[in-house]
Design a protein around this motif. Structure first.
Motif, PDB file in Angstrom:
ATOM      1  N   VAL A  12      95.725  67.466  99.178  1.00  8.94           N
ATOM      2  CA  VAL A  12      96.380  68.581  98.475  1.00  8.94           C
ATOM      3  C   VAL A  12      96.612  68.201  97.014  1.00  8.94           C
ATOM      4  CG1 VAL A  12      98.459  70.016  98.340  1.00  8.94           C
ATOM      5  CG2 VAL A  12      97.428  69.522 100.571  1.00  8.94           C
ATOM      6  N   ARG A  13      97.106  66.979  96.790  1.00  4.29           N
ATOM      7  CA  ARG A  13      97.386  66.526  95.417  1.00  4.29           C
ATOM      8  C   ARG A  13      96.117  66.528  94.570  1.00  4.29           C
ATOM      9  NH1 ARG A  13      96.889  62.899  91.991  1.00  4.29           N
ATOM     10  NH2 ARG A  13      95.759  61.464  93.304  1.00  4.29           N
ATOM     11  N   GLU A  14      95.027  66.014  95.112  1.00  7.77           N
ATOM     12  CA  GLU A  14      93.763  65.985  94.368  1.00  7.77           C
ATOM     13  C   GLU A  14      93.248  67.387  94.088  1.00  7.77           C
ATOM     14  OE1 GLU A  14      91.005  63.609  96.598  1.00  7.77           O
ATOM     15  OE2 GLU A  14      92.089  61.745  96.181  1.00  7.77           O
ATOM     16  N   ARG A  15      93.252  68.245  95.105  1.00  5.81           N
ATOM     17  CA  ARG A  15      92.730  69.602  94.936  1.00  5.81           C
ATOM     18  C   ARG A  15      93.594  70.443  94.013  1.00  5.81           C
ATOM     19  NH1 ARG A  15      90.514  70.593 101.093  1.00  5.81           N
ATOM     20  NH2 ARG A  15      88.837  69.074 100.865  1.00  5.81           N
ATOM     21  N   GLY A  16      94.897  70.207  94.048  1.00  3.71           N
ATOM     22  CA  GLY A  16      95.802  70.946  93.184  1.00  3.71           C
ATOM     23  C   GLY A  16      95.998  70.295  91.833  1.00  3.71           C
ATOM     24  N   ARG A  17      95.426  69.102  91.676  1.00  3.71           N
ATOM     25  CA  ARG A  17      95.567  68.327  90.443  1.00  3.71           C
ATOM     26  C   ARG A  17      97.031  68.160  90.052  1.00  3.71           C
ATOM     27  NH1 ARG A  17      90.400  70.774  87.155  1.00  3.71           N
ATOM     28  NH2 ARG A  17      88.865  70.017  88.639  1.00  3.71           N
ATOM     29  N   TYR A  18      97.841  67.878  91.077  1.00  4.10           N
ATOM     30  CA  TYR A  18      99.264  67.656  90.848  1.00  4.10           C
ATOM     31  C   TYR A  18      99.471  66.231  90.340  1.00  4.10           C
ATOM     32  CZ  TYR A  18      99.598  71.745  93.881  1.00  4.10           C
ATOM     33  OH  TYR A  18      99.455  72.984  94.431  1.00  4.10           O
ATOM     34  N   PRO A  19     100.496  66.026  89.517  1.00  4.38           N
ATOM     35  CA  PRO A  19     100.756  64.674  89.014  1.00  4.38           C
ATOM     36  C   PRO A  19     101.254  63.720  90.092  1.00  4.38           C
ATOM     37  CG  PRO A  19     102.431  66.195  88.223  1.00  4.38           C
ATOM     38  CD  PRO A  19     101.383  67.019  88.927  1.00  4.38           C
ATOM     39  N   GLY A  20     101.837  64.265  91.165  1.00  7.44           N
ATOM     40  CA  GLY A  20     102.359  63.396  92.212  1.00  7.44           C
ATOM     41  C   GLY A  20     102.453  64.086  93.548  1.00  7.44           C
ATOM     42  N   SER A  21     102.868  63.324  94.549  1.00  6.66           N
ATOM     43  CA  SER A  21     102.974  63.843  95.910  1.00  6.66           C
ATOM     44  C   SER A  21     104.089  64.867  96.064  1.00  6.66           C
ATOM     45  CB  SER A  21     103.205  62.697  96.890  1.00  6.66           C
ATOM     46  OG  SER A  21     102.082  61.865  96.927  1.00  6.66           O
ATOM     47  N   ARG A  22     105.123  64.777  95.242  1.00  6.83           N
ATOM     48  CA  ARG A  22     106.240  65.713  95.362  1.00  6.83           C
ATOM     49  C   ARG A  22     105.788  67.163  95.147  1.00  6.83           C
ATOM     50  NH1 ARG A  22     111.511  64.868  91.828  1.00  6.83           N
ATOM     51  NH2 ARG A  22     110.758  66.586  90.578  1.00  6.83           N
ATOM     52  N   GLU A  23     104.966  67.381  94.134  1.00  6.83           N
ATOM     53  CA  GLU A  23     104.460  68.731  93.855  1.00  6.83           C
ATOM     54  C   GLU A  23     103.536  69.205  94.976  1.00  6.83           C
ATOM     55  OE1 GLU A  23     105.474  66.706  90.017  1.00  6.83           O
ATOM     56  OE2 GLU A  23     104.308  66.138  91.777  1.00  6.83           O
ATOM     57  N   ALA A  24     102.722  68.303  95.496  1.00  2.10           N
ATOM     58  CA  ALA A  24     101.821  68.643  96.600  1.00  2.10           C
ATOM     59  C   ALA A  24     102.627  68.998  97.852  1.00  2.10           C
ATOM     60  CB  ALA A  24     100.866  67.491  96.879  1.00  2.10           C
ATOM     61  N   ASP A  25     103.675  68.246  98.113  1.00  2.00           N
ATOM     62  CA  ASP A  25     104.532  68.497  99.269  1.00  2.00           C
ATOM     63  C   ASP A  25     105.216  69.858  99.142  1.00  2.00           C
ATOM     64  OD1 ASP A  25     106.115  67.589 101.697  1.00  2.00           O
ATOM     65  OD2 ASP A  25     107.739  67.862 100.239  1.00  2.00           O
ATOM     66  N   ARG A  26     105.719  70.160  97.963  1.00  2.00           N
ATOM     67  CA  ARG A  26     106.391  71.447  97.736  1.00  2.00           C
ATOM     68  C   ARG A  26     105.430  72.603  98.005  1.00  2.00           C
ATOM     69  NH1 ARG A  26     107.507  72.779  91.706  1.00  2.00           N
ATOM     70  NH2 ARG A  26     105.266  72.861  91.908  1.00  2.00           N
ATOM     71  N   VAL A  94      98.051  77.742  96.638  1.00  2.00           N
ATOM     72  CA  VAL A  94      97.527  78.266  97.906  1.00  2.00           C
ATOM     73  C   VAL A  94      96.150  77.679  98.193  1.00  2.00           C
ATOM     74  CG1 VAL A  94      96.687  80.366  99.047  1.00  2.00           C
ATOM     75  CG2 VAL A  94      98.900  80.380  97.871  1.00  2.00           C
ATOM     76  N   SER A  95      95.298  77.661  97.208  1.00  2.00           N
ATOM     77  CA  SER A  95      93.943  77.132  97.387  1.00  2.00           C
ATOM     78  C   SER A  95      93.961  75.650  97.755  1.00  2.00           C
ATOM     79  CB  SER A  95      93.132  77.356  96.113  1.00  2.00           C
ATOM     80  OG  SER A  95      91.863  76.762  96.229  1.00  2.00           O
ATOM     81  N   ALA A  96      94.782  74.865  97.068  1.00  2.00           N
ATOM     82  CA  ALA A  96      94.849  73.422  97.343  1.00  2.00           C
ATOM     83  C   ALA A  96      95.298  73.162  98.777  1.00  2.00           C
ATOM     84  CB  ALA A  96      95.796  72.742  96.354  1.00  2.00           C
ATOM     85  N   VAL A  97      96.305  73.893  99.230  1.00  2.00           N
ATOM     86  CA  VAL A  97      96.838  73.677 100.577  1.00  2.00           C
ATOM     87  C   VAL A  97      95.896  74.238 101.639  1.00  2.00           C
ATOM     88  CG1 VAL A  97      98.736  74.193 102.164  1.00  2.00           C
ATOM     89  CG2 VAL A  97      99.224  73.628  99.763  1.00  2.00           C
ATOM     90  N   LEU A  98      95.485  75.485 101.485  1.00  2.00           N
ATOM     91  CA  LEU A  98      94.693  76.113 102.542  1.00  2.00           C
ATOM     92  C   LEU A  98      93.294  75.512 102.675  1.00  2.00           C
ATOM     93  CD1 LEU A  98      95.755  79.867 102.447  1.00  2.00           C
ATOM     94  CD2 LEU A  98      96.649  77.977 103.840  1.00  2.00           C
ATOM     95  N   SER A  99      92.699  75.041 101.594  1.00  2.00           N
ATOM     96  CA  SER A  99      91.387  74.390 101.734  1.00  2.00           C
ATOM     97  C   SER A  99      91.538  73.064 102.478  1.00  2.00           C
ATOM     98  CB  SER A  99      90.710  74.192 100.376  1.00  2.00           C
ATOM     99  OG  SER A  99      91.443  73.297  99.563  1.00  2.00           O
ATOM    100  N   THR A 100      92.649  72.377 102.291  1.00  2.00           N
ATOM    101  CA  THR A 100      92.924  71.140 103.037  1.00  2.00           C
ATOM    102  C   THR A 100      93.165  71.463 104.508  1.00  2.00           C
ATOM    103  OG1 THR A 100      93.842  70.115 101.046  1.00  2.00           O
ATOM    104  CG2 THR A 100      94.418  69.104 103.155  1.00  2.00           C
ATOM    105  N   VAL A 101      93.899  72.528 104.777  1.00  2.00           N
ATOM    106  CA  VAL A 101      94.140  72.974 106.149  1.00  2.00           C
ATOM    107  C   VAL A 101      92.816  73.342 106.819  1.00  2.00           C
ATOM    108  CG1 VAL A 101      95.148  74.854 107.523  1.00  2.00           C
ATOM    109  CG2 VAL A 101      96.516  73.705 105.770  1.00  2.00           C
TER     110      VAL A 101
END
Length: 131
Positions: A12-26, A94-101
């Motif tokens: 999720v972090r890679e696909r969403g290009r988030y700076p860290g896991s906290r943003e990906a988790d949220r 949504v895209s980062a999470v659902l593509s991982t799902v």
């Protein structure tokens, strides 16, 4: 096979290009809570079984929805639940999470999941033409 939490969040972090896991988790928590309100029966249970326990529980105990949301309304709802989000950033979330799902679910389960959802969700899951 159930995906462990660290690899799931890393995808999720890679696909969403988030700076860290906290943003990906949220993002994962909000998107899965909204998605869970749209799925019923064995598909929701099977999908949950393929996710890390933390996220499986969120999917199985979703936010309430009076009616299935169109993809556009799903994105707007996501934006409403994430502080500081816009429809543009929520689309990314949504895209980062659902593509991982979708990757965790596999092709057969994804077809059954998409069958339950309004038209257009195939794009949100990164699976154009499957819904």
């Amino acid at each position: 096979m159930t995906l462990r939490q660290e690899p799931f969040l890393e995808h999720v972090r890679e696909r969403g290009r988030y700076p860290g896991s906290r943003e990906a988790d949220r993002a994962a928590r909000v998107v899965l809570a909204l998605l869970g309100a749209h799925l019923i029966g064995s598909e929701r249970a099977e999908l949950a079984a393929r996710l890390p326990e933390t996220y499986a529980l969120i999917l199985l105990n979703p936010l309430q929805s009076a009616e299935p949301l169109s993809p556009e309304r799903f994105i707007r709802a996501t934006a409403a639940w994430i502080d500081g989000a816009t429809e543009t950033t929520a689309t990314w979330d949504v895209s980062a999470v659902l593509s991982t799902v979708a990757d965790a679910a596999g092709e057969d389960l994804m077809k059954r999941v998409l069958f339950q959802l309004p038209a257009g969700y195939d794009l949100l899951f990164g699976r154009p033409g499957e819904g």
